[in-house]
Design an enzyme around this catalytic site. Structure first.
Site, PDB file in Angstrom:
ATOM      1  CB  SER A  91      -0.803  -0.007   1.071  1.00 38.27           C
ATOM      2  OG  SER A  91      -0.070   0.260   2.464  1.00 38.27           O
ATOM      3  CE  LYS A 138      -2.726   1.909   5.113  1.00 39.00           C
ATOM      4  NZ  LYS A 138      -2.496   1.422   3.800  1.00 39.00           N
TER       5      LYS A 138
END
Length: 199
Positions: free
Chosen positions: A51, A93
């Site tokens: 991701s 993230k």
């Protein structure tokens, strides 16, 4: 005269014993220092998944500054967090917005807006086309952050209502150094030239 000779012969043994004691003492102090640093100051955490491509790869090992030491997050910071209602494992993230900022996403054109300004995002893999259910625009609540993966169309992040904006108490820390690279997605080779500061 004999006692004096015996004393001189014992001196090297006493010095060896003292040197050994000092060496062991230094080793124990060093080990304790490393343990304390890795317990309270930094952690080594691995990236699981894709991701954060192209910035980070699956298998990368990150040196993470503990949130107790630095809990002031800014847009662009890469953070490690854990929210068990979303996923049991820590996730990595990028901070897009912090408390009080408004976030809007134009999924048709793939553009992210913070406080009405389109973000320049040279770090992303592709524009943001995937809507995961969160309603926009939104304002980030107090003591919270809005996060997204750099591989925007293959990332579960704050666009997903199960994760949403993140209370900073869920943040483990800020990733500061890529300590050891994972294998490259295409070649499976490790690019050691990637080691260093990240952000």
């Amino acid at each position: 005269m004999q006692n004096e000779t015996e004393t001189q012969n014992n001196l090297p043994e006493a010095k060896k014993g003292r040197d050994l004691f000092e060496w062991v003492q230094a080793l124990v102090c060093s080990v304790l220092t490393v343990v304390l640093i890795f317990t309270f100051a930094v952690r080594l955490i691995g990236v699981d998944g894709h991701s954060m491509l192209p910035t980070l790869q699956h298998g990368d090992r990150l040196l993470v500054l503990n949130s107790m030491l630095d809990h002031n997050y800014a847009p662009g910071d890469i953070v490690v967090l854990r929210k068990e209602s979303f996923l049991n494992e820590p996730i990595v993230k990028r901070v897009i917005a912090t408390e009080g900022q408004s976030v809007d996403i134009d999924f048709l054109n793939g553009v992210v807006y913070v406080d009405g300004e389109a973000l320049e995002e040279p770090y992303i893999n592709e524009p943001t086309f995937v809507d995961e259910g969160t309603e926009f625009p939104l304002t980030v609540p107090e003591n919270s952050i809005f996060v997204m993966g750099d591989n925007r169309n293959h990332s579960g992040d704050s666009r997903d209502g199960r994760l949403g904006t993140i209370d900073t108490r869920y943040v483990i820390g800020k990733a500061v150094i890529l300590a050891f690279p994972g294998p490259d997605v295409m070649s499976e080779r490790r690019e050691f030239s990637r080691i260093g500061w990240i952000g």
